[in-house]
Design an enzyme around this catalytic site. Sequence first.
Site, PDB file in Angstrom:
ATOM      1  N   ASP A 164       0.859  -1.196   0.000  1.00  0.00           N
ATOM      2  CA  ASP A 164       0.000   0.000   0.000  1.00  0.00           C
ATOM      3  C   ASP A 164       0.893   1.243   0.000  1.00  0.00           C
ATOM      4  O   ASP A 164       1.760   1.389   0.861  1.00  0.00           O
ATOM      5  CB  ASP A 164      -0.880  -0.044   1.257  1.00  0.00           C
ATOM      6  CG  ASP A 164      -1.939   1.041   1.264  1.00  0.00           C
ATOM      7  OD1 ASP A 164      -3.043   0.780   1.760  1.00  0.00           O
ATOM      8  OD2 ASP A 164      -1.664   2.167   0.807  1.00  0.00           O
ATOM      9  N   GLU A 184      -2.827  -0.019  -4.127  1.00  0.00           N
ATOM     10  CA  GLU A 184      -2.841  -1.140  -3.200  1.00  0.00           C
ATOM     11  C   GLU A 184      -3.012  -2.464  -3.936  1.00  0.00           C
ATOM     12  O   GLU A 184      -3.807  -2.539  -4.871  1.00  0.00           O
ATOM     13  CB  GLU A 184      -4.082  -0.924  -2.332  1.00  0.00           C
ATOM     14  CG  GLU A 184      -4.066  -1.456  -0.975  1.00  0.00           C
ATOM     15  CD  GLU A 184      -5.416  -1.159  -0.321  1.00  0.00           C
ATOM     16  OE1 GLU A 184      -5.867  -2.009   0.413  1.00  0.00           O
ATOM     17  OE2 GLU A 184      -6.005  -0.096  -0.573  1.00  0.00           O
TER      18      GLU A 184
HETATM   19  P1  TTP Z   1      -5.336   4.891   1.075  1.00  0.00           P
HETATM   20  O1  TTP Z   1      -4.281   3.879   0.770  1.00  0.00           O
HETATM   21  O2  TTP Z   1      -6.484   4.498   1.916  1.00  0.00           O
HETATM   22  O3  TTP Z   1      -4.683   6.172   1.755  1.00  0.00           O
HETATM   23  P2  TTP Z   1      -3.296   6.851   1.494  1.00  0.00           P
HETATM   24  O4  TTP Z   1      -2.459   6.097   0.522  1.00  0.00           O
HETATM   25  O5  TTP Z   1      -3.534   8.279   1.128  1.00  0.00           O
HETATM   26  O6  TTP Z   1      -2.633   6.844   2.919  1.00  0.00           O
HETATM   27  P3  TTP Z   1      -1.970   5.621   3.707  1.00  0.00           P
HETATM   28  O7  TTP Z   1      -0.540   5.982   3.871  1.00  0.00           O
HETATM   29  O8  TTP Z   1      -2.675   5.572   5.018  1.00  0.00           O
HETATM   30  O9  TTP Z   1      -2.163   4.394   2.878  1.00  0.00           O
HETATM   31  O10 TTP Z   1      -5.945   5.447  -0.283  1.00  0.00           O
HETATM   32  C1  TTP Z   1      -5.168   5.630  -1.446  1.00  0.00           C
HETATM   33  C2  TTP Z   1      -5.618   6.863  -2.201  1.00  0.00           C
HETATM   34  O11 TTP Z   1      -6.984   6.774  -2.532  1.00  0.00           O
HETATM   35  C3  TTP Z   1      -5.470   8.145  -1.401  1.00  0.00           C
HETATM   36  O12 TTP Z   1      -4.180   8.707  -1.532  1.00  0.00           O
HETATM   37  C4  TTP Z   1      -6.542   9.008  -1.970  1.00  0.00           C
HETATM   38  C5  TTP Z   1      -7.616   8.060  -2.434  1.00  0.00           C
HETATM   39  N1  TTP Z   1      -8.729   8.047  -1.468  1.00  0.00           N
HETATM   40  C6  TTP Z   1      -9.830   8.870  -1.705  1.00  0.00           C
HETATM   41  O13 TTP Z   1      -9.890   9.554  -2.721  1.00  0.00           O
HETATM   42  N2  TTP Z   1     -10.846   8.877  -0.792  1.00  0.00           N
HETATM   43  C7  TTP Z   1     -10.824   8.138   0.358  1.00  0.00           C
HETATM   44  O14 TTP Z   1     -11.761   8.200   1.183  1.00  0.00           O
HETATM   45  C8  TTP Z   1      -9.691   7.294   0.599  1.00  0.00           C
HETATM   46  C9  TTP Z   1      -9.605   6.462   1.854  1.00  0.00           C
HETATM   47  C10 TTP Z   1      -8.676   7.290  -0.332  1.00  0.00           C
HETATM   48 MG    MG Z   2      -2.192   4.026   0.692  1.00  0.00          MG
END
Ligand code: TTP
Ligand code: MG
Length: 357
Positions: free
Chosen positions: A10, A105
């Site tokens: 991720d 991811e």
């Molecule tokens: P995530 O992997 O959930 O979050 P992230 O990569 O920003 O942070 P982390 O380090 O905790 O993994 O989501 C990946 C991308 O998807 C995120 O950068 C933006 C998008 N996203 C949205 O647009 N809306 C949302 O509610 C979420 C959870 C993510």
């Molecule tokens: Mg992420």
Amino acid sequence: MSIRKIIHIDMDAFFASVEQRDNPSLAGKPIAVGGQSHRSVIATASYEARVFGVRSAMPTVKARQLCPELVIVPGRMAVYREVSEQIRAVFKHYTDIIEPLSLDEAYLDVTENKTSQRYATRIAQSILKKITKDTHLTASAGISYNKFLAKMASDINKPNGFYVIRPEQAARFLESLPIEKFHGIGRSTAGKMHGLGITDGLSLKAASKVLLVQEFGRRGQFFYDIVRGHDPREVKTSRLRKSIGAERTFNENRQGINALEQELIPLVAKLAERMKAAQLLGQTLSLKLKTADFQIHSRSITLEQNLETEEALHYWAKQLLQRLIQEHCMYRLVGLQLSNFKNVSAENQQMPLLFDE
Ligand code: TTP
Ligand code: MG
């Protein structure tokens, strides 16, 4: 069954990290990707902004209250998609069993892999290193023997870290996990669990299967298994979608061109709807008829252009029917299928095979 080696990867603060990478004036600052307007929400926030409590899906207005110096930048999906392709190319060096969950991811099954490396942890470290080298961004990894645990593990040493949950560690890890941390248990389910006195893995394990199924249906069974470290779900490789189809089995057998032409009308509508949903256009249309004694006859036509309208689909479906039908034959089913997609992005072709037979 031998023990599997599953890795969950991720990207860290994905959209925000890409923005900080491409605009050095944003590096090290609390930033968020999202809309500026009153009604927008934050897609994600940099780690610097998370310190203030800024989170994904939070209204922009609230994020600004929590962190007045927050810089909000608009998203650039095309760039995120490009990075997503880059990380998939990295995964491909190690295995072909890749299940993307979103742009940032994926699950990988490396039980058997393309390297000579035996240890999944080493493979994960190597993947993280290569991602950083190729994209100038960081990711985190979770390593375990099933998908659920690998996913839970990738969050533990985030950002830019990895964590392994070995079979003999799983029970202890799961027992001490707060119920709201379980992947798949959202806020409302967690609330309901609390009402039942279930606050962590240990108390979830103490709940009977009967109770869990009664309260949560099929998900109850899943929770029952998962807290025991049992998750047999395979890493599902997405394969390129080759066709879209729709078919119809009649209540009673049909005979004759008029009766079957009538049946084409709703079928064409259904196919058109599915094409629209999948955003796919194809050049080959096939018609299939199944006889009362279960023989299958089919015929197809390939056009020089995409079949774009419901009228065109209907016209060519009728042509195929006229060529295929035998007047005295009884039929039990008619099906239409569109294939030979042209000019569609790989992404669309990788959509789940919702409509395939
Ligand atoms: P995530 O992997 O959930 O979050 P992230 O990569 O920003 O942070 P982390 O380090 O905790 O993994 O989501 C990946 C991308 O998807 C995120 O950068 C933006 C998008 N996203 C949205 O647009 N809306 C949302 O509610 C979420 C959870 C993510
Ligand atoms: Mg992420």
